[in-house]
Design a protein around this motif. Structure first.
Motif, short mmCIF file in Angstrom:
data_model
loop_
_atom_site.label_atom_id
_atom_site.label_comp_id
_atom_site.label_asym_id
_atom_site.label_seq_id
_atom_site.Cartn_x
_atom_site.Cartn_y
_atom_site.Cartn_z
N SER A 171 -5.96 -36.73 -133.56
CA SER A 171 -6.31 -35.31 -133.63
C SER A 171 -7.28 -34.98 -132.50
O SER A 171 -8.25 -35.70 -132.26
N TYR A 172 -6.98 -33.90 -131.80
CA TYR A 172 -7.86 -33.43 -130.73
C TYR A 172 -8.75 -32.29 -131.22
O TYR A 172 -9.16 -31.43 -130.44
N GLY A 173 -9.06 -32.32 -132.50
CA GLY A 173 -9.86 -31.26 -133.10
C GLY A 173 -11.26 -31.14 -132.54
O GLY A 173 -11.86 -30.06 -132.60
N THR A 174 -11.80 -32.23 -131.96
CA THR A 174 -13.16 -32.15 -131.41
C THR A 174 -13.24 -31.21 -130.22
O THR A 174 -14.34 -30.76 -129.87
N LEU A 175 -12.10 -30.89 -129.60
CA LEU A 175 -12.13 -29.98 -128.45
C LEU A 175 -12.63 -28.59 -128.86
O LEU A 175 -13.11 -27.83 -128.03
N LEU A 231 -10.58 -34.08 -121.64
CA LEU A 231 -11.38 -33.02 -122.26
C LEU A 231 -12.20 -33.56 -123.42
O LEU A 231 -13.34 -33.12 -123.65
N GLU A 232 -11.66 -34.51 -124.16
CA GLU A 232 -12.45 -35.15 -125.22
C GLU A 232 -13.68 -35.83 -124.64
O GLU A 232 -14.77 -35.81 -125.24
N SER A 233 -13.53 -36.44 -123.46
CA SER A 233 -14.68 -37.09 -122.82
C SER A 233 -15.74 -36.08 -122.42
O SER A 233 -16.94 -36.36 -122.48
N ALA A 287 -14.39 -29.28 -117.55
CA ALA A 287 -13.25 -28.78 -118.32
C ALA A 287 -12.38 -27.87 -117.46
O ALA A 287 -11.14 -27.91 -117.53
N LEU A 288 -13.01 -27.04 -116.64
CA LEU A 288 -12.27 -26.17 -115.73
C LEU A 288 -11.43 -27.01 -114.76
O LEU A 288 -10.26 -26.70 -114.51
N THR A 336 -13.70 -26.46 -123.44
CA THR A 336 -12.70 -27.51 -123.64
C THR A 336 -11.54 -26.99 -124.47
O THR A 336 -10.38 -27.34 -124.21
N LEU A 337 -11.84 -26.16 -125.47
CA LEU A 337 -10.76 -25.57 -126.27
C LEU A 337 -9.89 -24.66 -125.41
O LEU A 337 -8.65 -24.69 -125.49
N ALA A 338 -10.52 -23.83 -124.58
CA ALA A 338 -9.77 -22.92 -123.72
C ALA A 338 -8.90 -23.70 -122.74
O ALA A 338 -7.74 -23.33 -122.49
N ALA A 339 -9.44 -24.78 -122.16
CA ALA A 339 -8.65 -25.59 -121.22
C ALA A 339 -7.45 -26.21 -121.92
O ALA A 339 -6.33 -26.20 -121.40
#
Length: 246
Positions: A77-81, A122-124, A135-136, A87-90
């Motif tokens: 799960s990539y929920g931490t983004l 992005l998680e990193s 993130a950009l 990071t969510l927008a990316a």
């Protein structure tokens, strides 16, 4: 009909009926697949994990155009983004690009693997409390890769007007190249250009075909946020021209 094992990343999810969900799954085997997930909106459903940005292994069955998920297992799960807006927008921008690039249920070699690589980066950024520009940069790098894998690679090798090699003269601050969305990159300042790049910016853009983010020897990301925003504008112009939307 025999059940099928399918592994992929959920890109979108929306309500279907009273208790079900309709998901769009990106997989290497089938490209984009729409699947019904029965009862997934019930709080204690074993299928409730069918949500966006989740890597799943599914058992799928049924007939007709809309197959149904029988079982699922969460692989990651990539929920931490969602902990950081950038990071969510990316992640969402890269997922949206996949939705446009992948057509039908045809295999999409390499696209899922590259998207997962960028989501891992992005998680990193989240876990290491990286700067927002990281993130950009991942969003721009991932977009360049996905466009190439989808058949819309940026023309970075030669001038679209003269066919001369695009060899940016680093240190010459007067040199420019122009993005003409319908044609490509042209050496010089061309009237009507959507984006102008100097030599260093073009050199940075040309590095984005490589797997890794461009970094200096000390590990710092190359380029300030203003440059990455300019490269994002270039990518968006390319998408608008060739995919019909930004």
């Amino acid at each position: 009909m025999a059940e099928l094992a399918l592994e992929g990343l959920t890109l979108t999810s929306r309500p279907l009926g009273e208790n079900d969900r309709l998901i769009t799954l990106l997989s290497e085997a089938e490209g984009l697949t729409r699947l019904a997930v029965p009862g997934a909106r019930r709080p204690r459903s074993s299928l409730a994990a069918a949500v966006p940005l989740t890597l799943l292994r599914l058992q799928v069955g049924g007939r007709g155009d809309l197959r149904r998920v029988r079982q699922l297992r969460v692989l990651h799960s990539y929920g931490t983004l969602g902990q950081r807006l950038e990071t969510l927008a990316a992640a969402q921008s890269l997922a949206e690009l996949c939705l446009v690039l992948v057509t039908g249920a045809d295999p999409a070699p390499g696209i899922l693997a590259d998207l997962l690589r960028q989501l891992g980066r992005l998680e990193s950024v989240v876990s290491e409390r990286g700067e927002a520009v990281e993130a950009l940069a991942v969003a721009v790098l991932g977009s360049v890769h996905l466009l190439a894998l989808g058949g819309f690679a940026l023309p970075l090798q030669s001038c679209c007007r003269t066919a001369d090699p695009l060899e940016p003269p680093i240190g010459n601050w007067d040199w420019r190249c122009s993005l003409l969305p319908a044609e490509g990159l042209a050496i010089g300042t061309v009237p009507g250009a959507r984006v102008l790049l100097n030599a260093s910016e073009l050199a940075l853009l040309q590095r984005l075909v490589r797997p890794a983010l461009p970094r200096r020897r000390d590990g710092a990301l190359m380029g300030p946020a203003a440059v990455w925003l300019r490269l994002l504008d270039l990518v968006e112009a390319r998408c608008s021209e060739h995919l019909g939307r930004p």
